[in-house]
Design an enzyme around this catalytic site. Structure first.
Site: not given
Ligand SMILES: Cc1ncc(C[n+]2csc(CCOP(=O)(O)OP(=O)(O)O)c2C)c(N)n1
Lengths: 353, 323
Positions: A61, A130
């Site tokens: 971000e 959230h």
């Molecule tokens: C700073 C931030 N940006 C976006 C999000 C939205 N978000 C929640 S889970 C996620 C996926 C992250 O992917 P990864 O770290 O690979 O974990 P996975 O869900 O695949 O276990 C995102 C983008 C967030 N929670 N925090």
């Protein structure tokens, strides 16, 4: 021509319109081209305008905000989208230290025409990280414009104005507004930033509202109307700058002020409204102003704790009645939200607009 | 390790337990009593189980939004986890956190949070405290491939390397961040673990669906971290079966193909481990059945516990703001 469409669709229309009108408008953010398209708001954009102008991004971000700033210095108009306002907090540095003051600190040589769409979550245990409604943080920073449309038409009109504004604009959408249906003019329809909207006219009290609280306020004002209480209901639409003229002239008329907010009470937009009105219209006030906002504690996840945490129409009804010297209504009479679940967006409400 | 039947059995048990918990949550989610966003880890059990097996109770661990497996494998209390998802007062975070915010300090699980990358520096800070206190604990940080894109990841790894801190970085690369595939977020043909080694952190990778492989690699690493060898990073490839958030399957959305999903289902870490243990006669069908039924019983009890636990009283919304 106007169509009856949802708030989410209105945002989508504004994006299409802006991108058609101006090739320099680009759109990016986590998931903008995924199958859900940010709750439908960015669906079809990539197909229409191609992957150079509409793209997903790394979970980065802060950097991606700086990238928007840099691109805008060379004539691009980026629209960034974040599924939750909370995620964007990682970008406060680029936003506050760069975007907000570039124009000022370089003596007006350059400007940063970026738009940042932030979604405020609520319900279904969105909880402490959230659901935060931080409009007052952004409004506190000189150099930023902040808008919070409450209706479908305002969503379209303000998004178009934001995109073509030459300043950084924080565009805050409340998730519970996305289902709202309203008449939305087609084409290049703009609502000026800095102009509030008087939704109801009355003499007994001024209610200043913003974002989703405006929906609750509309319900409350309607019920109050049936009880012979008439309210001036002003939806701010723009948090920075605020339409002080409309606020002050209403308070001068009614002498009573109730300020609503979707954020925490202390240091909120509601606080600022009350402060300014007290400073500038003190002699018009017939009693101390009141605010209805969230308690000063993080959002609990448990549905049991979230229940009383969020303020609803009933709170507005009874606070208003108290302010006007009427008795508090029994729960059965004041609970307008009775059939609406506490923690899922209200599908029953399609708006009076 | 392959000879140590006891460890093999425990690894299998841990994986099966995590799977059964996640699948029970999935099957009961539509009762709408668990009213919070919930990120299940079905398919990804091997890494959690193996790392949980290696770590001591007094080691630290932190994690992200997808933490059920990590919490359970580290020894977190199942009853309290389910109660937390139910928003009940016996929940591990008193109903204030929900599925995305789990904690059990009694077993060194120091918290999991929902902002991507948010706990990476926290894990490094725990490691700093270990170094200051001169104990031989390890601090483990669980995160996904998405976290690698946040600035805080680089800042944290740099500091951990600089100060030679006892951190175990565990990256579960499941190829997706919500519906965004890796290739729209990171350059193709660049391995995460290699990039991290460029920062100066010892770095390795492995098959995240092979619990024995993960165990062996992490075990060796943890011995050396305890010995003062400094931080170590692992990239383990694995796959999430269910939707990003929620209880359904989401292959109909089209962001990943059914073939891809099926090919990963074939690499189910649990069936693979079971067949291997059968073949080598480390376990009998009876023992497996018994293991499964014990697990099921425990889970049923946990759900009963959660159902029976009272909701927190309204006033408690306003407590815990300050310590
Ligand atoms: C700073 C931030 N940006 C976006 C999000 C939205 N978000 C929640 S889970 C996620 C996926 C992250 O992917 P990864 O770290 O690979 O974990 P996975 O869900 O695949 O276990 C995102 C983008 C967030 N929670 N925090």
């Amino acid at each position: 021509m106007a169509n009856k469409i949802t708030y989410a669709k209105a945002i989508n229309e504004a994006m299409v319109q802006a991108m058609e009108m101006d090739k320099s408008v680009i759109c990016y953010g986590l998931g903008v081209d995924d199958p859900k398209g940010i709750f439908g708001t960015t669906l079809g954009l990539k197909e229409k305008f191609g992957p150079e102008r509409v793209f997903d991004m790394p979970t980065a971000e802060n950097a991606m905000t700086g990238v928007a700033i840099g691109a805008s210095l060379n004539g691009i108009r980026p629209v960034m989208t974040h599924q939750r306002l909370d995620f964007f907090l990682l970008a406060m540095d680029q936003l506050v230290n760069n975007a907000a003051k570039w124009h000022y600190m370089f003596g007006g040589k350059l400007s940063i025409p970026i738009t940042i769409r932030l979604l405020v979550g609520r319900g279904w245990g969105q909880g402490p990280t959230h659901s935060q409604s931080f409009q007052s943080w952004f409004a506190h920073i000189p150099g930023l414009k902040v808008v919070m449309p409450a209706t479908a038409a305002d969503a379209k009109g303000l998004l178009l104005s934001s995109i073509f504004d030459n300043n950084p604009v924080i565009f805050i959408e409340h998730r519970w507004l996305h289902n709202l249906v309203g008449e939305v003019p087609e084409g290049d329809f703009r609502i000026p930033i800095g102009k509030a909207h008087k939704l109801k006219t009355g003499d007994d009290i001024t209610i200043i509202s913003l974002s989703y609280m405006t929906i609750e306020a509309l319900r409350a004002v309607e019920l109050l109307g049936k009880q012979g209480i008439s309210c001036d209901l002003i939806d701010l639409r723009s948090i920075a700058p605020i339409d002080w003229n409309m606020v002050m002239s209403s308070v001068k008329k009614t002498g009573k002020l109730l300020a609503l907010d979707t954020g925490f009470g202390s240091f909120s937009v509601a606080s600022e409204i009350i402060a300014r009105v007290s400073m500038e219209c003190f002699s018009s006030l017939k009693q101390a102003p009141v605010r209805i906002a969230l308690p000063d504690c993080p959002t609990p996840t448990s549905p049991a704790l979230a229940k009383n945490y969020y303020k609803r129409a009933e709170d507005i009804v009874n606070t208003t009645r108290k302010m006007l010297g009427f008795s508090v209504l029994p729960h059965e009479e004041s609970d307008i939200n009775r059939n609406v679940p506490m923690d899922i967006p209200d599908k029953t409400f399609t708006g009076p607009f | 390790m392959k000879e140590n039947t006891q460890i093999l059995i425990e690894l299998l048990q841990k994986m099966k337990r995590i799977r059964a918990v996640e699948e029970t949550i999935a099957s009961r989610y539509s009762e709408w009593k668990m009213r919070c966003p919930t990120h299940l880890c079905s398919g990804q059990e091997a890494v959690a189980a193996a790392v949980g097996q290696v770590l001591r109770k007094d080691d630290f661990a932190v994690s992200s939004h997808r933490a059920h497996g990590h919490y359970l494998a580290k020894g977190g209390d199942l009853n309290r986890m389910i109660a937390e998802i139910y928003g009940k007062s016996d929940g591990c975070s008193s109903g204030k956190g929900g599925s995305m915010h789990l904690i059990d300090t009694s077993v060194g699980f120091m918290g999991s949070t929902a902002i991507v990358g948010g706990t990476i520096p926290v894990g490094v800070g725990l490691a700093l405290s270990i170094k200051l206190k001169k104990t031989n604990q390890v601090s483990c940080v669980f995160f996904g491939d998405g976290s690698i894109e946040e600035g805080v990841f680089y800042e944290s790894v740099n500091f951990a390397v600089l100060k030679n801190l006892p951190v175990l970085f565990i990256c579960e690369n499941n190829f997706y961040s919500v519906y965004s595939p890796l290739k729209v977020r990171q350059p193709e043909n660049r391995a995460i673990y290699k990039m991290v080694s460029g920062i100066g952190c010892r770095s390795e990778h492995g098959d995240g669906n092979n619990v024995v492989d993960v165990y062996d690699k992490v075990n060796t690493a943890v011995v050396s971290i305890r010995d003062g060898g400094g931080p170590m990073f692992f990239e383990f490839k694995t796959y999430r079966w269910r939707e990003h958030c929620g209880h359904n399957f989401d292959n109909d959305l089209g962001y990943r193909t059914q073939e891809e999903y099926l090919s990963w289902k074939e690499k189910d870490p649990i069936s693979a481990m079971e067949s291997y243990m059968f073949k080598e006669k480390y376990i009998t069908q009876n023992e497996i059945d018994e293991m499964q039924s014990e697990i099921q019983k425990e889970i049923e009890k946990a759900f009963e516990f959660a159902e029976k636990s009272p909701f927190p009283n309204l006033e408690s919304a306003l407590t815990d703001i300050y310590a």
